[in-house]
Design an enzyme around this catalytic site. Structure first.
Site, mmCIF file in Angstrom:
data_model
loop_
_atom_site.group_PDB
_atom_site.id
_atom_site.type_symbol
_atom_site.label_atom_id
_atom_site.label_comp_id
_atom_site.label_asym_id
_atom_site.label_seq_id
_atom_site.Cartn_x
_atom_site.Cartn_y
_atom_site.Cartn_z
ATOM 1 N N ASP A 140 2.910 -3.443 -0.177
ATOM 2 C CA ASP A 140 2.077 -4.614 -0.438
ATOM 3 C C ASP A 140 2.298 -5.038 -1.886
ATOM 4 O O ASP A 140 2.965 -4.350 -2.669
ATOM 5 C CB ASP A 140 0.617 -4.235 -0.190
ATOM 6 C CG ASP A 140 -0.298 -5.430 0.001
ATOM 7 O OD1 ASP A 140 0.159 -6.574 -0.192
ATOM 8 O OD2 ASP A 140 -1.471 -5.215 0.342
ATOM 9 N N GLU B 258 5.212 -9.260 -4.594
ATOM 10 C CA GLU B 258 5.744 -10.583 -4.945
ATOM 11 C C GLU B 258 6.446 -10.632 -6.320
ATOM 12 O O GLU B 258 7.396 -11.431 -6.431
ATOM 13 C CB GLU B 258 4.611 -11.627 -4.907
ATOM 14 C CG GLU B 258 4.071 -11.887 -3.527
ATOM 15 C CD GLU B 258 3.193 -10.738 -3.025
ATOM 16 O OE1 GLU B 258 3.163 -10.509 -1.800
ATOM 17 O OE2 GLU B 258 2.547 -10.068 -3.854
ATOM 18 N N ASP C 295 -3.045 -12.285 3.537
ATOM 19 C CA ASP C 295 -4.508 -12.243 3.512
ATOM 20 C C ASP C 295 -5.111 -13.478 4.159
ATOM 21 O O ASP C 295 -5.611 -14.387 3.486
ATOM 22 C CB ASP C 295 -4.996 -12.111 2.063
ATOM 23 C CG ASP C 295 -4.585 -10.787 1.447
ATOM 24 O OD1 ASP C 295 -4.224 -9.868 2.205
ATOM 25 O OD2 ASP C 295 -4.611 -10.676 0.217
#
Length: 981
Positions: A542, A545, A618
């Site tokens: 996770d 980015e 999300d």
């Protein structure tokens, strides 16, 4: 090293994760200097209309054709800057794809040119059958089996179209928006003690360039604008980007003159067919943005960039499908407009990088996927268990909590394959280190899960807590493999879950073996690793980015420095893919021989399909997010990343039972099927639901497991062809214009299953579009609906316990009907064959099986069968046969590896599948009751039952006839035939 207070960090995290999407956290085009410049360039071109001419041209004297005739090179000049040189190269590959590259030659600095090296699986093979011819105005190549494809390089102005049968399919620089901002030095303003440079008098001759630049009548203003806009520094909110290399953006128009619909460029929350962003009535006022971003609770309809970026766009018409793959890793904005129903214009503006664009000529969607995956690789064949149901939340709070959740699933007889742990398992968010107070026995906990045939997935994020008692950070720091700040010295420090954090630079080869060593489950002398782990734990990547809570746009500053001296701006969109790539390798190499890992990633780029699964981030527990999640998963499939899904129930919120049931129906028909929830939500495991909702969800879960052979067979196909697992209408029916924008129903691989999820509240009927004159059978009731060659919409019941699911006539499905608590317990279960006859009375289907965990399938250890139902000419009745496809198609590949040595008596077939049989055959749509049903070569009559059909009703359809053959005692791994007379 600066330290952060606990309260300060906590406050920051709560601000970041407890409220809805904040537009002010992320740039719009108007707040991005290079995007403003790109859009202003387009505006000037539109205003000038036909008088607009691109300043870029080919020097005809520089044209050079390689000795093998496949590669065209030439010098390119811009009339704006005659002293700046550019090099153009056009290659034709052996599959017909044309690659166009342009770079600045001999510039002050080097442009980033390594994006393709990370995205491509290898350097593409250049064709040996190309011959370029050069004329006064252009250079061109004609090729293809029918000599129907042509690539033209027009010299002045530079324009590169790809044509088929004389019609332009893709055009580069057709609108003259190509602009590669060259490197330059910043000219400091004159000091106060200097005399200002005099402006030349009007009409004066001999005024130099430096003087002319000072005047509004700048001869470059028609193209670049008359003011400098954020060329050497830019501020957004409280952050300043130092831009040490100055302007280096790349503007490029790519047009599809004969294709009116475009798809792709994931990831965005929007419709599958991309809406317009320019013109008189745009759907969005901003361009689509590709810039991997942690966008919490993103909008359900927006061009805002989300977690991943794949710069691949498909263009479609009733005549053909083509695509462009624009290999750039920096932030990119893309405008889409339609000058007519039959054409599309796009404008791509990237912050840095060279022009490196692949033109994929198709002409079919299947051809495009093959061409794209030859470049970036096919999706990896996942572990079989990873296709089951995954149960997750932020967070299961202890090892006892995990055991309790497992026990409750078993008590309610609900299947599940994987339990997940979010960040709270780790001590102070130091990944690989368990929180002893709540997880005192991680190995025993994992073994308790594994003994029931299940796995665990544990989160490992890319940020490392800056603490000397954290071995992972300490080792990375000592190795010098952490991302550096813009000074190029020391280690970049930002905030994430642990507070003060640093990030491993996975572009640095020195980081690779080190990262893989951390996942070893056994002690290695002199090395620290995750010894409190087992090979039944797999990984969730996770925040890659990367997400940086106190960084600009919640990510890393663009002027940070990576290996090789590249700035973060150059490689931002690739960053997350390298993290999941190395994690994938690390998990595979924990064992010898390696076993198939499962790695879930949030950030991705072109090529990420080689390293596992992704999810859409999300999302919110709303009907709108449920609906757009379907479209996003379809779009990711078009980008090559088929192993995708959305959080069932929505990450944030407390969905009502009806919504949760519908979301489970959506999730069960996505390739990746996981329920997940925010830490602040109420517990919503399916066993907590009241009846009738609990029973409905239980049936949905069981349906998913029944269909696992269908899903696994679809995954085998995508590993060899690149075709997406979920297929929208335009792929299935490319000439049916009415289906081009349909994105709320889809097909699963080549199985013939058509799914229409219900994604609206209180809906009890659904409209389903049938694009062909073929029969479609309701999966549950066998009600038959007949489509139309002109397309037809039918209305079907969709009560809360009813999912609109159909089998296309002409399909054969292999399912496993016995309820099990995990997929690993099904490997020796018998099969049911469901034969759905088409209007001519025939059908076919496939079944692929292997051990589901090792790489032995690459050696040929698998079973791959084709089932065919047909009526022989001149004979009555139906013959259903099983054929060995592994033997019939030895040239095909799995995981991109050619199967050179397939043996029908391989170890998997002779051990696991030795006695696995077909226990039932269901034939739907027979025209009459049979007189006899036998296994070919046997005189013994099989046990069977026949139910005649009910006459069709034009509005509601009619129930088809059903023949049920009980236990024909034929083996899955053997050739056989059943004759129905």
């Amino acid at each position: 090293m600066r330290s952060w207070s606990f309260l300060g960090v906590l406050a920051l995290l709560l601000v970041n994760e407890s409220s809805a999407f904040k537009a002010h956290d992320f740039k719009t085009c108007s707040q991005s200097g290079f995007c403003r410049r790109g859009r202003a360039l387009s505006a000037r071109a539109k205003e000038a209309k036909s008088s607009w001419v691109s300043p870029y041209s080919v020097d005809p004297s520089s044209v050079h054709i390689s000795p093998n005739q496949a590669v065209f090179t030439a010098a390119v000049q811009s009339s704006l800057y005659p002293d700046i040189k550019f090099g153009l190269e056009v290659r034709i590959q052996d599959d017909g794809v044309a690659r166009v590259r342009m770079d600045e030659v001999g510039g002050l600095r080097k442009r980033y040119d390594e994006a393709a090296a990370w995205a491509l699986i290898s350097e593409p093979v250049v064709s040996k059958d190309i011959k370029w011819t050069t004329g006064k105005k252009d250079t061109r190549a004609v090729y293809g089996d029918k000599k129907d494809i042509e690539v033209v390089v027009a010299h002045q102005p530079l324009r590169i179209p790809l044509l088929r049968n004389g019609k332009e399919q893709v055009v580069i620089n057709g609108q003259g928006l190509l602009h590669m901002e060259h490197f330059r030095n910043k000219i400091e303003p004159a000091t106060s003690t200097e005399e200002p440079a005099p402006e030349p008098e009007e009409g004066a001759e001999g005024s130099g360039e430096s003087q002319t630049v000072l005047k509004v009548e700048n001869p470059r203003a028609w193209f670049e604008g008359d003011t400098e806009d954020a060329l050497f520094e830019e501020t957004f909110s409280s952050w300043t980007d130092s831009k040490p290399k100055g302007p280096e953006s790349l503007s490029l128009d790519i047009n599809f003159p004969n294709h009116g619909t475009v798809y792709g460029i994931p990831q965005h929350a929007t419709r599958l067919a991309l809406p317009t962003t320019t013109g008189s009535d745009p759907a969005f006022t901003d361009p689509y943005r590709l810039y991997n971003s942690d966008v919490f609770e993103y909008l359900a309809s927006s061009p805002v960039s989300l977690y991943g970026s794949i710069p691949l766009m498909h263009a479609h018409s009733t005549e053909s499908t083509v695509a462009v793959f624009h290999v750039v890793a920096s932030e990119t904005w893309i405008d889409v407009s339609h000058s007519s129903e039959k054409s599309t214009e796009t404008h791509w503006v990237s912050e840095s990088g060279i022009l490196d664009t692949f033109l994929l000529p198709g002409p079919t969607a299947e051809d495009v996927f093959k061409q794209y995956t030859r470049l970036t690789g096919t999706p990896v064949l996942p572990a079989h268990w990873s296709l089951g149901y995954h149960q997750c939340r932020w967070n299961y709070v202890s090892s006892d909590d995990v055991r309790t959740v497992q026990r409750r699933f078993d008590e309610d007889d609900m299947p599940v394959d994987v339990f997940w742990l979010d960040i709270e398992y780790s001590e102070d968010h130091k990944y690989f280190m368990w929180k002893d107070k709540t997880f005192p026995d991680p190995v025993e906990m994992t073994n308790d899960v594994a003994v029931n045939g299940r796995k665990m997935v544990v989160i490992v994020d890319p940020h490392l807590k800056r603490a000397q008692d954290y071995p992972a950070f300490k080792q990375a720091s000592e190795l010098g493999i952490l991302v550096k700040p813009n000074s190029g010295q020391g280690e970049y420090e930002g905030w994430c879950w642990p507070g003060s954090s640093s990030w491993t630079d996975f572009f640095n080869p020195a980081a690779w073996d080190w990262w893989k060593s951390l996942f070893k489950t056994e002690e290695t002398p002199g090395k620290w690793s995750w010894t409190k782990s087992t090979t039944d734990i797999h990984i969730w990547n996770d925040m890659n980015e990367p997400s940086v809570f106190n960084g600009p746009e919640i990510t890393m500053p663009k002027d940070n420095i990576h290996y090789g001296g590249w700035e973060h701006r150059d490689i931002h969109n690739i960053n997350g893919m390298l993290f999941s790539n190395l994690t994938y390798q690390a998990v595979a190499e924990r064992t010898d021989p390696p076993t198939r890992p499962f790695v879930l990633t949030r950030a991705f780029y072109a090529g990420s399909q080689r390293f596992g699964a992704m999810w859409t981030g999300d999302n919110l527990g709303t009907w709108e997010h449920m609906a757009v999640g379907v479209k996003m998963v379809l779009a990711n499939g078009l980008g090559g990343l088929s192993f995708a899904g959305s959080d069932v129930g929505g990450f944030f919120g407390n969905p009502e039972p009806e919504m949760l049931v519908r979301w489970y129906q959506v999730g069960a028909f996505a390739p990746f099927f996981r329920a997940h929830a925010h830490i602040d939500t109420k517990r919503r495991e399916p066993f907590l639901l009241d009846e009738p909702y609990k029973g409905i969800v239980k049936d949905i879960l069981r349906l998913r497991y029944t269909l696992l052979p269908v899903w696994y067979t679809a995954f085998r196909e995508t590993t060899t062809t690149g075709m997406p697992i979920l297929r929208p209408q335009f792929i299935m029916f490319p000439k049916d214009k009415a289906g081009f924008e349909i994105d709320d129903q889809y097909y699963i691989g080549s199985s013939g299953l058509l799914v229409k999820p219900v994604t609206e509240k209180d809906v009890r009927e659904a409209k389903v579009y049938l694009a062909e004159d073929q029969v479609y059978y309701d999966y549950f009731t066998n009600v038959a609906h007949r489509g139309s060659a002109k397309g037809k919409e039918i209305t079907v019941p969709a009560a809360l316990d009813q999912l609109p699911l159909f089998i296309r006539g002409g399909s054969i499905l292999a399912t496993r009907e016995r309820p099990r608590r995990a997929s690993s317990l099904m490997k020796r279960d018998p099969f049911t064959l469901r034969v759905a006859l088409d209007k001519s009375g025939s059908a076919r289907g496939e079944l692929y099986l292997d051990d589901g965990v090792s790489y032995d399938h690459i050696k040929g250890d698998f079973v791959w069968r084709e089932f065919v139902a047909e009526t022989k000419k001149g004979k009555k009745g139906l013959r259903l046969s099983s054929v060995d496809l592994g033997k019939a198609k030895p040239q095909e590949a799995v995981d991109g590896v050619a199967l050179a040595t397939y043996n029908p008596q391989n170890s998997f077939a002779e051990s696991v599948l030795k006695d696995v049989r077909v226990e039932k055959v269901v034939v739907v749509g027979l025209s009459a009751k049979p007189a006899s049903v036998k296994v070919e070569g046997s005189s013994e009559e099989l046990v069977w039952e026949y139910t005649s059909g009910v006459a069709s009703n034009e509005k509601k359809g009619g129930k088809a006839s059903v023949l049920v053959i009980k236990d024909p005692k034929v083996l899955v791994r053997k050739d056989w035939a059943i004759v129905i007379q």
